[in-house]
Enzyme design. Structure first.
Site, mmCIF file in Angstrom:
data_model
loop_
_atom_site.group_PDB
_atom_site.id
_atom_site.type_symbol
_atom_site.label_atom_id
_atom_site.label_comp_id
_atom_site.label_asym_id
_atom_site.label_seq_id
_atom_site.Cartn_x
_atom_site.Cartn_y
_atom_site.Cartn_z
ATOM 1 N N HIS A 36 0.851 -1.154 -0.090
ATOM 2 C CA HIS A 36 0.074 0.081 0.088
ATOM 3 C C HIS A 36 0.814 1.186 0.154
ATOM 4 O O HIS A 36 0.431 2.150 -0.429
ATOM 5 C CB HIS A 36 -0.773 0.012 1.340
ATOM 6 N N LYS A 40 9.607 -2.029 4.260
ATOM 7 C CA LYS A 40 10.580 -1.940 5.259
ATOM 8 C C LYS A 40 10.484 -2.853 6.421
ATOM 9 O O LYS A 40 9.506 -3.217 6.971
ATOM 10 C CB LYS A 40 10.533 -0.466 5.999
ATOM 11 N N LYS A 68 10.101 -8.235 6.020
ATOM 12 C CA LYS A 68 11.073 -8.831 6.895
ATOM 13 C C LYS A 68 11.612 -9.893 6.456
ATOM 14 O O LYS A 68 11.155 -10.870 5.235
ATOM 15 C CB LYS A 68 10.211 -9.363 8.297
HETATM 16 N N1 GLU Z 1 13.701 -4.821 12.980
HETATM 17 C C1 GLU Z 1 13.220 -3.743 13.540
HETATM 18 C C2 GLU Z 1 11.662 -3.960 13.819
HETATM 19 O O1 GLU Z 1 11.174 -5.185 14.100
HETATM 20 C C3 GLU Z 1 13.350 -2.232 12.727
HETATM 21 C C4 GLU Z 1 12.835 -2.506 11.388
HETATM 22 C C5 GLU Z 1 13.461 -1.151 10.518
HETATM 23 O O2 GLU Z 1 14.167 -0.368 11.019
HETATM 24 O O3 GLU Z 1 13.214 -1.138 9.258
HETATM 25 O O4 GLU Z 1 10.818 -2.972 13.931
#
Ligand code: GLU
Length: 470
Positions: free
Chosen positions: A65, A70, A106
């Site tokens: 979206h 990220k 992720k």
């Molecule tokens: N791994 C972190 C989280 O679970 C940071 C993710 C990020 O900064 O993109 O929020």
């Protein structure tokens, strides 16, 4: 028999629970629930002994979206597809909730980083980055990873370097990953961002007179007794900030064991002790607990699970004695445990709010990378000059001299770290206010439901505006 679901199903059950409080077109809700893409890779890496190992790795992109998507990259021996899908989904809702304009993603590599040499980890990381690029799963405008459990600045530096090497001449290459070292266009304040965000979120909650009244606790951090599970990037900085604000650390759980001291554990001394001895066990004045998980059951006001998912399940939920559970980790409380804790009146500060500080500062890092200039560089000297004028005028008008200290404080222009910390604090305060207001206005039973409802609503609006439904 256990009634627990898989991690991804658990996230879905939070989504469904919250969606009941909203009016959404069912097809749109389904689009918000599903994971848009999962890339499962197998690739060979030569280890130091000369043998070739076939690695298993993933990257899940939960929602487009908003792009880029990220989210961190996890290195752990039991990484699996369901887990990265769940974590990617949590990123979608987390970003939406705190107003970070990204979709959720992720990644994970099935590896125990502690069992490998630095050279092996570098080969695995660079190959993983190259594999992501092969399918367009890495890049400043498509998918921007960051550190997560088992990874840090070093791995992000390898990813950035690999990307740059394979994308010669790409202007915004630095923005392909965040959580980089400062010397590689990282941002000051990213390392402590998640833990500090956890602190700000807890502070907002315990300063809320109404919430504390419901719990029968006085307001304020000072004097609150807390337990932390995990002294990694999240738990470490959260505990440090809590202690700094006058809370008492009464228990710590780490991989090697757990310790307790109802009179308080000196945080700095413990960190020094662990650095030297390699363990928290045996720390002067503390009692060793039978198993690391026993620390979760200690008597305290605030419990901060800051390690991995599923720390509190139906198996131990009834033994949790904390009045507040602050989810530093992603998914540390299963839905069954969540319901049991709520029944007992425990306040749960949900992960998608509480640990959003990391991705918030990642957003600032990404902006810095696209701007090719630090925030401090453009403003610091100008604000200091204006502040000098202000002090001179003040002295002239009052006919009184400021002391050197007063002048120093008033003149000082903000450093990058100070700007980042204040923007992070502002994000956590603002999101908490929105959460509380939404929960009250809609008479929602708890903050997790409110957090998911706000996030789903924002994602839905984005889809509706994007022209998918003309
Ligand atoms: N791994 C972190 C989280 O679970 C940071 C993710 C990020 O900064 O993109 O929020």
């Amino acid at each position: 028999m256990s009634t627990e679901q898989s991690f991804f199903q658990a996230v879905l059950s939070h989504v469904d629970h919250a969606a009941r409080h909203l009016t959404l077109e069912p097809g749109l809700l389904e689009q918000i629930r599903v994971c848009n893409a999962v890339y499962r890779m197998r690739f060979p890496v030569e280890f130091d002994d000369g043998r070739i190992h076939v690695m298993e790795a993933y990257r899940a992109e939960h929602s487009y979206h908003r792009v880029p998507v990220k989210g961190g990259i996890r290195y752990a021996p039991d990484v699996n597809q369901d887990e990265v899908m769940a974590l990617a989904a949590l990123m979608t809702y987390k970003c939406a909730l705190v107003g970070v304009p990204f979709g959720g993603g992720k990644g994970g590599v099935r590896i125990d980083p502690r069992a490998h040499s630095v050279r092996e980890l570098e080969r695995v990381t660079r190959r993983y980055a190259a594999e992501l690029m092969r399918k367009n799963f890495l890049g400043p405008s498509v998918d921007v990873p960051a550190p997560d459990y088992g990874t840090g600045e070093r791995e992000m530096a390898w990813i950035a370097d690999t990307y740059r090497a394979l994308r010669e001449g790409e202007l915004n290459a630095d923005g392909c990953v965040t959580g980089k070292p400062l010397t590689m266009m990282g941002i000051a304040g990213r390392r402590e961002a998640t833990g500090l965000g956890v602190f700000f979120g807890i502070r907002e909650s315990v300063n809320d007179a109404e919430l504390m009244k419901e719990l029968g606790l006085p307001t304020g951090i000072a004097g609150k007794r807390f337990v932390v599970q995990g002294l990694g990037n999240v738990g470490y900085y959260a505990a440090e900030a809590l202690c700094g604000a006058g809370a008492t650390l009464v228990g710590v759980a780490e991989i090697e064991g757990a310790i307790a001291n109802p009179k308080g554990i000196d945080f700095d001394a413990l960190i020094e002790y662990r650095k030297q001895k390699g363990t928290v066990l045996g720390f002067p004045g503390s009692e060793a607990l039978a198993a690391p998980a026993a620390a979760l059951e200690l008597d305290c006001d605030i419990l901060v699970p800051a390690a991995l998912q599923d720390a509190i399940t139906e198996a131990n939920a009834d033994r949790i004695r904390a009045r507040i559970v602050g989810e530093g980790a992603n998914g540390p409380v299963t839905p069954v445990a969540d319901a049991r804790l709520r029944d007992r009146g425990v306040l749960i500060l949900p992960d998608i709010y509480l640990n959003a500080g990391g991705v918030t500062v990642s957003y600032f890092e990404w902006l810095k990378n696209l701007q090719h200039v630090s925030f401090e560089r453009m403003t610091k000297r100008w604000s200091e000059q204006m502040n000098e004028h202000f002090c001179d005028t003040l002295e002239r008008m009052t006919r009184e001299k400021l002391t050197l200290d007063e002048r120093r404080v008033l003149v000082h222009g903000p450093s990058e770290r100070e700007l980042v910390h204040s923007a992070l604090e502002n994000t956590m305060i603002y999101a908490f206010g929105a959460l509380r207001q939404f929960a009250k206005a809609r008479e929602l039973p708890d903050l997790r439901t409110a957090a998911f409802a706000i996030a789903i609503q924002k994602v839905a609006r984005c889809y509706e505006m994007s022209g998918i439904f003309p």
